[in-house]
Write an enzyme that holds these catalytic residues in place. Sequence first.
Site, PDB file in Angstrom:
ATOM      1  N   GLU A 193     -15.472   2.560  -6.503  1.00  8.62           N
ATOM      2  CA  GLU A 193     -14.570   3.316  -5.640  1.00  8.62           C
ATOM      3  C   GLU A 193     -13.258   3.514  -6.377  1.00  8.62           C
ATOM      4  O   GLU A 193     -12.802   2.616  -7.093  1.00  8.62           O
ATOM      5  CB  GLU A 193     -14.309   2.594  -4.316  1.00  8.62           C
TER       6      GLU A 193
ATOM      7  N   ASN B 251     -19.683   5.318   5.920  1.00  6.51           N
ATOM      8  CA  ASN B 251     -19.187   4.100   5.290  1.00  6.51           C
ATOM      9  C   ASN B 251     -18.356   3.298   6.283  1.00  6.51           C
ATOM     10  O   ASN B 251     -17.277   3.736   6.678  1.00  6.51           O
ATOM     11  CB  ASN B 251     -18.320   4.433   4.071  1.00  6.51           C
ATOM     12  N   GLU B 252     -18.872   2.168   6.714  1.00  4.43           N
ATOM     13  CA  GLU B 252     -18.117   1.262   7.593  1.00  4.43           C
ATOM     14  C   GLU B 252     -17.548   1.977   8.820  1.00  4.43           C
ATOM     15  O   GLU B 252     -16.500   1.603   9.331  1.00  4.43           O
ATOM     16  CB  GLU B 252     -16.974   0.589   6.822  1.00  4.43           C
TER      17      GLU B 252
ATOM     18  N   CYS C 101     -14.120   3.467   1.553  1.00  6.82           N
ATOM     19  CA  CYS C 101     -13.283   4.183   2.520  1.00  6.82           C
ATOM     20  C   CYS C 101     -12.771   5.503   1.961  1.00  6.82           C
ATOM     21  O   CYS C 101     -12.433   6.412   2.717  1.00  6.82           O
ATOM     22  CB  CYS C 101     -12.118   3.301   2.956  1.00  6.82           C
TER      23      CYS C 101
END
Length: 667
Positions: A28, A371-372, A244
């Site tokens: 990331e 994602n999350e 994120c």
Amino acid sequence: MAEPVTVSVDAGAKGKAISRDLVGIFFEDINYAADGGLYAEMVQNRSFEYQATEQPNWGPMSFWEVVQRGEAKVMLMVDAADPLHANNPKYAVLKVDAVGEGAGIANAGFGGMALTGGEAYDVSLFAMHLHNGNRWGKTANDGDAFPLIVRFESADGENLGEAQLEAPMPKRTWKRLSATIMARRTEKAARLLVLATQPGGVAVDVVSVFPQKTFRGRKNGLRADLAQVIADLKPKFVRFPGGCLVHGNGLSNMYRWKDTIGPVEERREQENLWRYHQTAGLGYFEYFQFCEDIGAAPLPVVPAGVCCQNAAHSQGLGQKGLPMALMGAYVQEVLDLIEYANGPVTSVWGAKRAAAGHPEPFGLRYLGVGNEDRITPVFKERFEMIYKAVKAKHREIVLIGTVGPFHEGEDFEAGWKIADELGLAMVDEHYYVAPEWFLANTRRYDAYDRKKSKVYLGEWASRGNKFANALAEAAYLTGLERNADVVPLASYAPLLGKIGNTQWNPNLIYFSNTEVFPTVNYWVQQLFSVNSGDVWLEPVVSGGGAANAVGVDGKVGAVEWEKCGFAVSVVRDSASGDVIVKIVNAGAEARSVQVELKGVSARGLSREAVKTVLTGDPAAVNDAKTPRAVVPVTGKTAVVAAGGGDAEIAEAVAGYSLTVWRIPGKK
């Protein structure tokens, strides 16, 4: 020394089939992992697109300064009247009234440009000659385009190498100019100067410096030393571009893959969720290419049509969904990604991949969606649209869902409910917890239903970079190996952290502009990755005292794990026939261990094993002061015949250690 332990395993047994792709990496762009890190570009704010929404004191001229030496006179501004491309609207304009001893602009990169003496660097920029009544008025030489000088200088002004660029076209048209500079000596903190050779006006954009020695020599490539340390992990897959970062700081900030391909000057730069800047120079093509270069499967993650629930943006705080009127186009965008990766050159997006220099498909098999995310009705509606469209057209793709940011709780349960309803092939679990949790939960996946979705452990780490953290992770990895039939993929996160520019700790690899520091956690991941197998062999562990007799036979609970921290995993690699024994001793006392290998003759195992040991002070950290405090040491161990075609290894296992024996065999 603590009471001896015996590990007995049938090396000739059929065993349980497990994933050979368990250990991968998660990339990331956090902690300056891409720009200023893995992406080898050395100019910071190369396109003059920095803005105050990233950092309050940032603007289009951040990290640039005007050069006026002697009698030089330079006026500098940022303009957007005639952009190079709509995705790259701003550029710098220099009006030079007098050259003096040096007139232009300078950039010191990401805390100084690290040059290596004798190495070649490719310098380029786009320039546009401003002439005959430009908006600042005429100068004496407005009608004549003039060449530019590009030069490396040390902090004290020493010329470290320069080149002259040809003159821009004598009309208001952008032209790419390039040259190669050989660095005259090594310098850790050089800067680049762009200098005029006579009075006049010129616009410049996308000012770039790349070392010619990028990883695998790729153009627009990766920093060679940092990429090599990642490659040395031998990851089986690479998850990218986040995290994120993927669903972004508001809907307008979502990571859209199409904005990251094509010529770099046409890519859309934007604010990074982690409060700095992303040029998208390291884009989807480069990610796919890197995966191929290191032999890892690509695992891209796209937004599920919602932004991050923690986003703070002009529309308010919280998760927002793309308007349903736009979801049809967005679903097609996801389908186009699969075509870009796998489609033939005769397809629209396959042709774009071929135009970038890769006519062969990239062989995409995995695709993460979300994602999350908070598992809300807004999320569910959009996720299901994407899922159904992908499965209808690409049944070969393993689509991976998300079950929130924690190992339990409301989102975890709601995410799993969606997975059950849709029959998802795989879900993405995440958790960052204390090392004690990992020691107490090595059996987390023992009882998972093998008929339900498989698990990709996409982000996991204990909270720290001490060797004690790494040992807890090693113990947990033995449980993941044992359950690699239901957890086929796992990746420690985050991967990279630039010293002095981290938004998150811990990380797997730290780096500066000139050095790379693999953590103790890195070595644990590498030892499990390079010593992976596709068959799990059940070990029977005995001894160690009544209270501390721990193993992987299903009879030991969390209390004993916390007391002892002794874990075992045995796997076989069908390709080589090798049998690999891993023992984690997270306790302080050394242990005498006897590994009994049954069926050795049937498998043709060697009488000599390769032994690798990772041991040291549990408080040790591999950092800039002690970069090799704990590193693996490899040697040989005798595999002694024990009669009846069996053999054994009898050795002391150090306290606070991970020991790996690899016994060569035949297929």
